[in-house]
Write a protein that holds these residues in place. Structure first.
Motif, PDB file in Angstrom:
ATOM      1  N   LYS A 260       0.836  -1.197   0.000  1.00 22.66           N
ATOM      2  CA  LYS A 260       0.000   0.000   0.000  1.00 22.66           C
ATOM      3  C   LYS A 260       0.874   1.251   0.000  1.00 22.66           C
ATOM      4  O   LYS A 260       1.623   1.505   0.950  1.00 22.66           O
ATOM      5  CB  LYS A 260      -0.920   0.015   1.224  1.00 22.66           C
ATOM      6  CG  LYS A 260      -2.147  -0.869   1.073  1.00 22.66           C
ATOM      7  CD  LYS A 260      -3.157  -0.562   2.173  1.00 22.66           C
ATOM      8  CE  LYS A 260      -4.470  -1.307   1.920  1.00 22.66           C
ATOM      9  NZ  LYS A 260      -5.482  -0.987   2.961  1.00 22.66           N
ATOM     10  N   ASP A 261       0.786   1.996  -1.111  1.00 23.70           N
ATOM     11  CA  ASP A 261       1.490   3.283  -1.242  1.00 23.70           C
ATOM     12  C   ASP A 261       2.963   3.172  -0.850  1.00 23.70           C
ATOM     13  O   ASP A 261       3.505   4.025  -0.129  1.00 23.70           O
ATOM     14  CB  ASP A 261       0.808   4.352  -0.382  1.00 23.70           C
ATOM     15  CG  ASP A 261      -0.627   4.595  -0.805  1.00 23.70           C
ATOM     16  OD1 ASP A 261      -0.893   4.600  -2.022  1.00 23.70           O
ATOM     17  OD2 ASP A 261      -1.489   4.757   0.084  1.00 23.70           O
ATOM     18  N   VAL A 262       3.614   2.145  -1.343  1.00 19.21           N
ATOM     19  CA  VAL A 262       5.001   1.873  -0.964  1.00 19.21           C
ATOM     20  C   VAL A 262       5.979   2.692  -1.796  1.00 19.21           C
ATOM     21  O   VAL A 262       5.853   2.802  -3.016  1.00 19.21           O
ATOM     22  CB  VAL A 262       5.317   0.368  -1.118  1.00 19.21           C
ATOM     23  CG1 VAL A 262       6.817   0.109  -1.047  1.00 19.21           C
ATOM     24  CG2 VAL A 262       4.609  -0.430  -0.032  1.00 19.21           C
ATOM     25  N   GLU A 263       6.950   3.273  -1.113  1.00 21.18           N
ATOM     26  CA  GLU A 263       8.100   3.915  -1.747  1.00 21.18           C
ATOM     27  C   GLU A 263       9.332   3.153  -1.291  1.00 21.18           C
ATOM     28  O   GLU A 263       9.520   2.907  -0.093  1.00 21.18           O
ATOM     29  CB  GLU A 263       8.205   5.387  -1.330  1.00 21.18           C
ATOM     30  CG  GLU A 263       6.941   6.186  -1.548  1.00 21.18           C
ATOM     31  CD  GLU A 263       7.132   7.358  -2.494  1.00 21.18           C
ATOM     32  OE1 GLU A 263       8.285   7.685  -2.785  1.00 21.18           O
ATOM     33  OE2 GLU A 263       6.124   7.918  -2.945  1.00 21.18           O
ATOM     34  N   ALA A 264      10.184   2.756  -2.240  1.00 20.77           N
ATOM     35  CA  ALA A 264      11.365   1.960  -1.881  1.00 20.77           C
ATOM     36  C   ALA A 264      12.409   2.088  -2.978  1.00 20.77           C
ATOM     37  O   ALA A 264      12.093   2.344  -4.144  1.00 20.77           O
ATOM     38  CB  ALA A 264      10.996   0.501  -1.679  1.00 20.77           C
ATOM     39  N   GLY A 265      13.676   1.905  -2.585  1.00 15.96           N
ATOM     40  CA  GLY A 265      14.753   1.973  -3.561  1.00 15.96           C
ATOM     41  C   GLY A 265      16.089   1.730  -2.908  1.00 15.96           C
ATOM     42  O   GLY A 265      16.178   1.076  -1.856  1.00 15.96           O
ATOM     43  N   TYR A 266      17.141   2.292  -3.502  1.00 11.50           N
ATOM     44  CA  TYR A 266      18.508   2.038  -3.060  1.00 11.50           C
ATOM     45  C   TYR A 266      19.302   3.338  -3.070  1.00 11.50           C
ATOM     46  O   TYR A 266      19.159   4.162  -3.978  1.00 11.50           O
ATOM     47  CB  TYR A 266      19.198   1.018  -3.975  1.00 11.50           C
ATOM     48  CG  TYR A 266      18.371  -0.225  -4.245  1.00 11.50           C
ATOM     49  CD1 TYR A 266      18.434  -1.318  -3.395  1.00 11.50           C
ATOM     50  CD2 TYR A 266      17.522  -0.284  -5.345  1.00 11.50           C
ATOM     51  CE1 TYR A 266      17.674  -2.456  -3.642  1.00 11.50           C
ATOM     52  CE2 TYR A 266      16.752  -1.413  -5.593  1.00 11.50           C
ATOM     53  CZ  TYR A 266      16.834  -2.497  -4.738  1.00 11.50           C
ATOM     54  OH  TYR A 266      16.073  -3.610  -4.977  1.00 11.50           O
TER      55      TYR A 266
ATOM     56  N   GLY B  10       4.781   5.173  -4.733  1.00 15.31           N
ATOM     57  CA  GLY B  10       3.336   5.007  -4.590  1.00 15.31           C
ATOM     58  C   GLY B  10       2.854   3.670  -5.114  1.00 15.31           C
ATOM     59  O   GLY B  10       1.805   3.582  -5.754  1.00 15.31           O
ATOM     60  N   MET B  11       3.598   2.616  -4.817  1.00 14.39           N
ATOM     61  CA  MET B  11       3.327   1.283  -5.344  1.00 14.39           C
ATOM     62  C   MET B  11       2.173   0.613  -4.601  1.00 14.39           C
ATOM     63  O   MET B  11       2.153   0.558  -3.374  1.00 14.39           O
ATOM     64  CB  MET B  11       4.592   0.438  -5.207  1.00 14.39           C
ATOM     65  CG  MET B  11       4.431  -1.005  -5.602  1.00 14.39           C
ATOM     66  SD  MET B  11       4.449  -1.148  -7.389  1.00 14.39           S
ATOM     67  CE  MET B  11       4.445  -2.926  -7.563  1.00 14.39           C
ATOM     68  N   ASN B  12       1.205   0.089  -5.370  1.00 16.93           N
ATOM     69  CA  ASN B  12       0.098  -0.684  -4.804  1.00 16.93           C
ATOM     70  C   ASN B  12      -0.002  -2.009  -5.543  1.00 16.93           C
ATOM     71  O   ASN B  12       0.032  -2.045  -6.787  1.00 16.93           O
ATOM     72  CB  ASN B  12      -1.223   0.080  -4.931  1.00 16.93           C
ATOM     73  CG  ASN B  12      -1.264   1.309  -4.042  1.00 16.93           C
ATOM     74  OD1 ASN B  12      -1.416   1.215  -2.835  1.00 16.93           O
ATOM     75  ND2 ASN B  12      -1.093   2.487  -4.657  1.00 16.93           N
ATOM     76  N   LEU B  13      -0.117  -3.089  -4.788  1.00 17.25           N
ATOM     77  CA  LEU B  13      -0.151  -4.433  -5.387  1.00 17.25           C
ATOM     78  C   LEU B  13      -0.767  -5.389  -4.378  1.00 17.25           C
ATOM     79  O   LEU B  13      -0.555  -5.257  -3.168  1.00 17.25           O
ATOM     80  CB  LEU B  13       1.256  -4.884  -5.757  1.00 17.25           C
ATOM     81  CG  LEU B  13       1.501  -6.317  -6.243  1.00 17.25           C
ATOM     82  CD1 LEU B  13       2.678  -6.342  -7.216  1.00 17.25           C
ATOM     83  CD2 LEU B  13       1.813  -7.254  -5.072  1.00 17.25           C
TER      84      LEU B  13
ATOM     85  N   SER C 148       8.543   4.227   2.815  1.00 18.38           N
ATOM     86  CA  SER C 148       7.237   4.612   3.351  1.00 18.38           C
ATOM     87  C   SER C 148       6.204   3.660   2.784  1.00 18.38           C
ATOM     88  O   SER C 148       6.481   2.896   1.860  1.00 18.38           O
ATOM     89  CB  SER C 148       6.886   6.069   2.997  1.00 18.38           C
ATOM     90  OG  SER C 148       6.797   6.221   1.582  1.00 18.38           O
ATOM     91  N   GLY C 149       4.992   3.709   3.332  1.00 20.97           N
ATOM     92  CA  GLY C 149       3.959   2.774   2.916  1.00 20.97           C
ATOM     93  C   GLY C 149       3.999   1.506   3.751  1.00 20.97           C
ATOM     94  O   GLY C 149       4.762   1.377   4.704  1.00 20.97           O
ATOM     95  N   GLU C 150       3.158   0.542   3.368  1.00 21.40           N
ATOM     96  CA  GLU C 150       3.007  -0.672   4.159  1.00 21.40           C
ATOM     97  C   GLU C 150       3.098  -1.936   3.310  1.00 21.40           C
ATOM     98  O   GLU C 150       2.655  -1.953   2.158  1.00 21.40           O
ATOM     99  CB  GLU C 150       1.647  -0.673   4.859  1.00 21.40           C
ATOM    100  CG  GLU C 150       1.418   0.437   5.856  1.00 21.40           C
ATOM    101  CD  GLU C 150       0.033   0.341   6.478  1.00 21.40           C
ATOM    102  OE1 GLU C 150      -0.085  -0.245   7.574  1.00 21.40           O
ATOM    103  OE2 GLU C 150      -0.924   0.838   5.854  1.00 21.40           O
TER     104      GLU C 150
ATOM    105  N   LYS D 253       5.094   2.384 -10.455  1.00 20.28           N
ATOM    106  CA  LYS D 253       3.742   1.994 -10.059  1.00 20.28           C
ATOM    107  C   LYS D 253       3.282   0.818 -10.920  1.00 20.28           C
ATOM    108  O   LYS D 253       3.842   0.552 -11.974  1.00 20.28           O
ATOM    109  CB  LYS D 253       2.762   3.167 -10.212  1.00 20.28           C
ATOM    110  CG  LYS D 253       3.074   4.360  -9.339  1.00 20.28           C
ATOM    111  CD  LYS D 253       2.059   5.473  -9.559  1.00 20.28           C
ATOM    112  CE  LYS D 253       2.376   6.687  -8.686  1.00 20.28           C
ATOM    113  NZ  LYS D 253       1.406   7.786  -8.879  1.00 20.28           N
ATOM    114  N   VAL D 254       2.244   0.133 -10.479  1.00 23.93           N
ATOM    115  CA  VAL D 254       1.745  -1.025 -11.202  1.00 23.93           C
ATOM    116  C   VAL D 254       0.326  -0.776 -11.660  1.00 23.93           C
ATOM    117  O   VAL D 254      -0.467  -0.123 -10.977  1.00 23.93           O
ATOM    118  CB  VAL D 254       1.805  -2.300 -10.325  1.00 23.93           C
ATOM    119  CG1 VAL D 254       0.794  -2.255  -9.193  1.00 23.93           C
ATOM    120  CG2 VAL D 254       1.607  -3.548 -11.167  1.00 23.93           C
TER     121      VAL D 254
END
Length: 499
Positions: free
Chosen positions: A273-279, A287-290, A323-325, A472-473
């Motif tokens: 839910k609304d995930v932000e992630a990287g390196y 803002g990833m939702n899946l 951020s996000g869950e 995003k997906v």
């Protein structure tokens, strides 16, 4: 340019990898080499560069000459000025702090001037379409991007012969076409001879002059690609996938075996839910939702570098979101991480460490109290590994190593099975056998997330296709009629379903 006479290679004095093979490749030829997993293709590539016999304990008979230089009389370093090799696993040949340093390393060590070394590196970066990555660290790149860096590093050496061991295995369609067209242009403009080892025959076949098929260490077919592709019965008997006619837009919906699965179902196994992630401070996902549901077979597709492997690492607990869950269903929260989500990596060597295939597959279940001799035998049989069950995984072909790693994660019986590019080194028969078994598990409730550029695999097995773009997906139905109104996405789906 390449002359091989009566070449035989044996490992451990009993395992014959190449059996009395002879081959001549003319200057500037573009040769496509294929065959079942474990037939000796990668061994032949190592013979051409001198890695066998100089950096191997294998027993070798016969003669190998490349660009007039005998591999028996020249060191690996000396052969590097005649022939360049791109390995199946690009991470094994990358060590520079930045992409630019990696690509420039070879020319610098040839004693070239700083200007010429820089010009060669710039050319190779542009030719492979990775100039925008020049300041990135290779370790932060996706598998497909790393593959392009490895190719660029070899191109910068300007050898007379290029040998590429499955260079497109981790590349998207655009990247595959870009690399192959670049190789063809280099062949013509710089008089290069190219030998490419591939299971994806259609793409490489468009550029090859000859197609050579190996089986059990011998050449069983040597013909122009068009002629070889017409012998469908022969290719099928070896488990090889021959190219199919590309489909028209109107015929897409009826040609795919994928089915649309309603999302009005039970709670997801896992949800982002609304995930932000990287390196290194750079967010790949924004803002990833899946969501993946029980008993669902989901395919995640997208261009190289869009974040597919980042999604896999998040779900496997190897990366924390900025951020996000990441929300797991209550029934899976008490499971240990290894059984909540099991991940097959792109590179099987990062997850193989036992002394035998049998021990490798049994290791995880043994730790969780799940070991079963019957289950072990079932996995060995379906993965076609029974005959090598006592072999050291590091002594196997890359395709066999991939099947060992896949069997090891399946054996954990996880809530979610994540497959990140499971096709490396696999012939179609071996891949189909394993995927059919996964379909059986999926039918019994196993949730599966497949990450791949092999779109035939997507269409044959996935219930739902997720397209990853701009961090995003978006959900993609396996029918143009049910698909998004976006022309760009329609073109993407057309590639997916007609590949």
């Amino acid at each position: 340019m390449i002359e091989i006479r009566d070449l035989s290679v044996c490992y451990n004095e009993q395992i014959t990898a190449i059996d009395r093979l002879s081959l001549r490749v003319a200057p500037q030829e573009f040769v496509l080499l294929t065959g079942p997993s474990g037939c000796g293709k990668s061994t032949l590539a190592r013979c051409l560069t001198g890695l066998i016999p100089h950096s191997s304990t294998a027993s070798v008979w016969g003669e190998v000459k490349v660009d007039g230089a005998s591999t028996a009389d020249h060191s690996v370093a000396e052969m590097a000025t005649h022939v360049g090799l791109v390995f199946q696993n690009p991470s094994t040949q990358l060590f520079g702090s930045t992409v630019a340093d990696e690509v420039a390393f070879g020319p610098r060590n040839l004693g070239l001037s700083a200007q010429e070394a820089s010009e060669r590196a710039a050319f190779a970066l542009k030719a492979t379409g990775i100039d925008h990555l020049r300041e990135r660290s290779p370790r932060t790149l996706s598998g497909g991007e790393q593959q392009r860096v490895a190719i660029a590093a070899v191109l910068a050496m300007r050898p007379k012969v290029l040998v590429l061991d499955e260079p497109t295995s981790n590349l998207d369609l655009k990247g595959t076409e870009a690399v192959l067209s670049t190789l063809d242009r280099l062949r013509r403009e710089h008089a290069l001879t190219i030998l490419i080892i591939e299971h994806r025959l259609g793409e490489a076949g468009k550029y090859a002059d000859r197609m050579i098929v190996m089986d059990e260490g011998r050449i069983t077919l040597d013909a122009p690609p068009e002629q070889a592709f017409n012998d469908k019965e022969f290719l099928s008997s070896l488990g090889l996938r021959y190219p199919r006619r590309r489909l028209s837009r109107d015929g897409l919906a009826s040609q795919t075996g994928a089915t649309i699965v309603s999302q009005a179902r039970s709670k997801p196994v896992v949800e982002l839910k609304d995930v932000e992630a990287g390196y290194d401070g750079f967010n790949v996902l924004r803002g990833m939702n899946l969501a993946v549901h029980p008993g669902e077979f989901v395919a995640l597709v997208g261009d190289n570098g869009t974040g597919k492997t980042t999604v896999a690492r998040l779900l496997a607990g190897l990366l924390k979101p900025e951020s996000g869950e990441v929300i797991w269903d209550g029934s899976t929260k008490d499971l240990p991480l290894g059984r909540r989500a099991a991940l097959l990596f792109q590179d099987p060597l990062v997850q193989l460490f036992c002394d035998s295939v049998e021990e490798e597959i049994s290791f995880g279940p043994g730790n969780f109290g799940l070991y079963s001799p019957e289950r072990l035998e079932e996995l060995l049989e379906v993965s076609h590994l029974s005959s090598v069950s006592q072999r050291n995984p590091y002594a196997l072909s890359v395709g066999q190593q991939q099947r060992v790693a896949l069997s090891s994660v399946i054996a954990l019986d996880p809530a979610l099975l994540i497959l990140d590019e499971p096709t490396m080194g696999q012939d179609w028969a071996s891949l189909s056998r394993m995927m059919d078994f996964l379909t059986h598990l999926n039918g019994n409730g196993q949730a599966i997330l497949l990450i791949t550029h092999d779109y035939k695999l997507v269409c044959r097995y996935a219930h739902r296709i997720l397209l990853l773009e701009d961090g995003k997906v978006s959900s993609v139905a396996p029918s143009v009629g049910l698909f998004s109104r976006s022309n760009e996405q329609k073109e993407t789906l057309n590639e997916v379903l007609s590949a």
